[in-house]
Structure formats: structure tokens, C-alpha cells
Design a protein around this motif. Sequence first.
Motif, short mmCIF file in Angstrom:
data_model
loop_
_atom_site.label_atom_id
_atom_site.label_comp_id
_atom_site.label_asym_id
_atom_site.label_seq_id
_atom_site.Cartn_x
_atom_site.Cartn_y
_atom_site.Cartn_z
N LEU A 130 0.44 -0.99 -0.10
CA LEU A 130 0.33 0.11 0.27
C LEU A 130 0.84 1.41 0.04
CD1 LEU A 130 -2.74 1.10 0.18
CD2 LEU A 130 -2.68 1.25 2.75
N ALA A 131 1.58 1.27 0.73
CA ALA A 131 2.73 1.73 0.51
C ALA A 131 3.47 2.83 -0.86
CB ALA A 131 3.84 2.45 1.98
N LEU A 132 3.58 1.95 -1.64
CA LEU A 132 3.80 1.52 -2.92
C LEU A 132 2.79 2.14 -3.52
CD1 LEU A 132 6.24 -1.18 -1.98
CD2 LEU A 132 6.78 1.48 -1.25
N GLU A 133 2.20 2.14 -3.78
CA GLU A 133 0.74 2.72 -4.81
C GLU A 133 1.18 3.57 -6.16
OE1 GLU A 133 -2.98 3.57 -3.80
OE2 GLU A 133 -2.24 5.07 -2.19
N GLN A 144 -5.04 -2.07 -7.89
CA GLN A 144 -5.96 -1.20 -8.23
C GLN A 144 -7.10 -0.07 -7.52
OE1 GLN A 144 -4.57 2.55 -8.52
NE2 GLN A 144 -2.57 2.06 -8.20
N GLU A 145 -7.87 -2.18 -7.39
CA GLU A 145 -9.41 -2.21 -7.31
C GLU A 145 -9.10 -2.25 -5.65
OE1 GLU A 145 -8.82 -2.83 -11.48
OE2 GLU A 145 -7.51 -3.77 -9.52
N ILE A 146 -7.64 -2.55 -4.04
CA ILE A 146 -7.71 -2.91 -3.16
C ILE A 146 -7.15 -1.77 -2.83
CG2 ILE A 146 -6.51 -4.89 -1.57
CD1 ILE A 146 -6.57 -7.15 -3.73
N PHE A 147 -6.12 -1.08 -2.85
CA PHE A 147 -5.97 0.20 -2.28
C PHE A 147 -6.84 0.80 -1.48
CE2 PHE A 147 -1.53 -0.80 -4.67
CZ PHE A 147 -1.02 -1.28 -4.16
N PRO A 148 -7.65 1.07 -2.77
CA PRO A 148 -9.21 2.18 -1.85
C PRO A 148 -9.87 1.38 -0.63
CG PRO A 148 -8.81 2.19 -4.34
CD PRO A 148 -8.08 1.11 -4.24
N TYR A 149 -10.10 0.02 -0.87
CA TYR A 149 -10.32 -0.64 0.30
C TYR A 149 -9.81 -0.52 1.46
CZ TYR A 149 -10.99 -4.39 2.68
OH TYR A 149 -11.03 -5.09 3.87
N LEU A 150 -8.24 -0.63 1.40
CA LEU A 150 -7.78 -1.06 2.61
C LEU A 150 -7.90 0.84 3.15
CD1 LEU A 150 -4.65 -2.83 0.70
CD2 LEU A 150 -6.18 -3.29 2.57
N LYS A 151 -7.80 1.68 2.61
CA LYS A 151 -7.38 2.90 3.02
C LYS A 151 -9.29 3.37 3.54
CE LYS A 151 -5.85 5.47 -1.33
NZ LYS A 151 -5.14 5.69 -2.24
N GLY A 152 -10.31 2.24 3.08
CA GLY A 152 -11.83 2.48 3.64
C GLY A 152 -12.69 3.19 2.93
N GLU A 153 -12.12 3.94 1.47
CA GLU A 153 -13.08 4.15 0.97
C GLU A 153 -14.16 3.25 0.43
OE1 GLU A 153 -10.43 5.58 -2.45
OE2 GLU A 153 -9.44 6.30 -1.00
N TYR A 154 -14.44 2.20 0.53
CA TYR A 154 -15.62 1.10 -0.33
C TYR A 154 -15.35 0.18 0.73
CZ TYR A 154 -12.09 0.58 -4.21
OH TYR A 154 -11.39 0.03 -5.39
N SER A 155 -15.91 -1.15 0.51
CA SER A 155 -16.19 -2.22 1.02
C SER A 155 -15.41 -3.37 0.39
CB SER A 155 -17.78 -3.07 1.35
OG SER A 155 -17.93 -2.94 0.60
N ARG A 156 -15.08 -4.11 1.23
CA ARG A 156 -14.08 -5.52 0.43
C ARG A 156 -15.74 -6.15 -0.46
NH1 ARG A 156 -10.31 -9.30 2.71
NH2 ARG A 156 -10.61 -11.65 1.51
N GLU A 157 -16.66 -5.86 -0.17
CA GLU A 157 -17.69 -6.64 -1.12
C GLU A 157 -17.17 -5.68 -2.52
OE1 GLU A 157 -18.33 -6.30 1.53
OE2 GLU A 157 -17.84 -8.29 2.46
N GLU A 158 -17.48 -4.92 -2.51
CA GLU A 158 -17.20 -3.91 -3.81
C GLU A 158 -15.57 -3.88 -4.89
OE1 GLU A 158 -17.85 -0.47 -6.50
OE2 GLU A 158 -19.28 -2.29 -6.12
N ALA A 159 -14.42 -4.38 -3.36
CA ALA A 159 -13.19 -4.25 -3.81
C ALA A 159 -13.33 -5.31 -4.94
CB ALA A 159 -12.54 -4.04 -3.08
N ILE A 160 -14.47 -6.83 -4.12
CA ILE A 160 -14.14 -8.10 -5.94
C ILE A 160 -14.73 -7.76 -6.64
CG2 ILE A 160 -14.89 -10.01 -4.93
CD1 ILE A 160 -14.59 -10.21 -2.29
N ARG A 161 -15.95 -6.71 -6.28
CA ARG A 161 -16.84 -6.47 -7.35
C ARG A 161 -15.87 -6.24 -8.47
NH1 ARG A 161 -19.76 -3.09 -10.53
NH2 ARG A 161 -19.22 -1.00 -9.12
#
Length: 299
Positions: free
Chosen positions: A219-222, A233-250
Motif C-alpha cells: 500500500l505504501a508503494l501504490e 488498484q482496486e484493493i488500495f482504496p478498500y484498504l484506505k476505507g473508501e469502499y467495502s471488501r465486497e465492492e473491491a472484489i466486484r
Amino acid sequence: MGPTAVGKTALAIEVAEYFQTEILSADSRQFYRELEIGTAKPNAQELSRVSHHFINSHSIHDSYDVGKFEKDALRLIEQLHRQHDVLVLVGGSGLFVNAVCHGLDEFPEVPGEVRQKLNDELEENGLSPLVEELKRTDPEYAAVVDLHNPQRVIRALEVIRVSGRPFSHFRKNQNKKHRPFCVHKIGLHMEREKLYERIDARMDAMIEQGLFEEAEKLLALEHLNALQTVGYQEIFPYLKGEYSREEAIRLLKRNSRRYAKRQLTWFRRDSEVQWFKPDSAEEVVSYLKEQLKLSETEC
């Protein structure tokens, strides 16, 4: 060549084993050793069957691009051809495949201030406005480029702004560079519904193997270019709390399917590609044997 998850690795290994040769990867994400799960590299058993090159060859901290890859690959091909008449190049990154087979296109020089202005716009407004500009000014290239990769989008826009012409205008390979070898292109394809099912299944497997945990460590190197890609790129926003894990998977599954569609669009523009199903190893070998016979007189 072919879209993600179609089965390139398995078929390439079978072909390489038949010709008792080695494989060069032209997958621009598999170069990086830190990106283990999200890039679908050949596993240890597959790597043990055939010698592979350009897998885990670089760090994400390295400055590595298609121009450097072209030079490295050509140098390696010259060396390997001393032991092998046939080599196998495999990958889904069309630009990197073209660089080896035909050379890079000639583009106009871009002043530093133009590139800087685009990077300033990216930092201030995000990627979306730049993507919309690219779709408007060069829909042909927008249909095949990874629109989630800021570097690719900015590269196209800087050429468009400087030249006043679409980026795709300069990507016609009209002046193919001479290569001291013949190229035979094999494309792999399958029904779209089946391909999408395979993509979804692969993504589920990656998640089970620890894709989210791998992304968290990175994450620190994104901001690094190597991480401007589908799968991270779809997981980094989830890790920062921008959306849910389910949304990241979608988004992981949706963007992977979209990436596959762009890959197919790119490769289908190439009239030299002969298309096969991924389970057609015998047919591919037979076709290549015939082509190699012709190459003895034509090359």
C-alpha cells in the motif's frame, strides 16, 4: 498471445517442451518479483518444466519500460538462438510483444512542460478527466489501453496535445524494423462467457491465496508505476476505507474482464495472428512445424 486467463502459460509450456526450447515472458506485470499473487505468474512446477526468462527479473522499484525490454529481449534472443532454433515468446501485453517482433513506433518528442502539466492535472483532478479526454480525442486507442494506468493515459495525451493527432496515428507499425528471425504468431481465444467465468474463478483463487494481504504490504508503494494495474488498484482504496471488501472484489472481477476485452481488441487488429483454442496443443505444434519448413526458404 491472448487475453488474461485464457491459458497461454499452459500451452506455451507444451510448445516449448515439444521444441525442447525456452520461454521469454512478454507480460509487463510478471517482471516484478514483489507482485507474486496478483500477476498470475507460472507456478513453481510450471517453471521447473521449461526455462523461463523475464519472470521475477526486476523489482517494482526499478525503472523498467518497453524500450528497455525490447533491448534486453533482443539481446537474450541472440544468445539463446545459439543453442535453440526455436524460441517461445508468451504474454498478454501487446505493446511488449510488438516491441520484440517489430520494434517500437516513432513518436514525436514531448517537451517536459507538457508532461508536467498533465501530471499536475492528474494530481489535482484525478485520472477520470484525463481518461475522458483520451476517449474523446482518440477513441481507437482508448479501446485498447489500460485506462486504469495513469502512465499509459498520460503518455497518449502528451503526444496528442503536442502533435494534434491521435496517439493511435503513430501506432501503425508502418516501418517495421528488420529482425534476424522469423515470427509466427499464435493467438488463443475461447467463448467470451467461458473466458469471463475463468477470470472470475482465477480472481477467487487469488483472493484465497492472499491477494488482499499482498496488496496491503504494498500500500505504501501504490504510487509506483508497476502497481498502476488491475489486481492492485482496486484493493488500495478498500484498504484506505473508501469502499467495502465486497465492492473491491466486484471491481477486481469487472476490471479484469474489461482488461481481457481490451487485450482481444488489440490482438485482433493483427492480421498475422493465427487463432486457436487453448486446448489445441497438437494443432498448434503441427501448424508451427509447417511454418518452420516455409521459414527455411523465406527467412
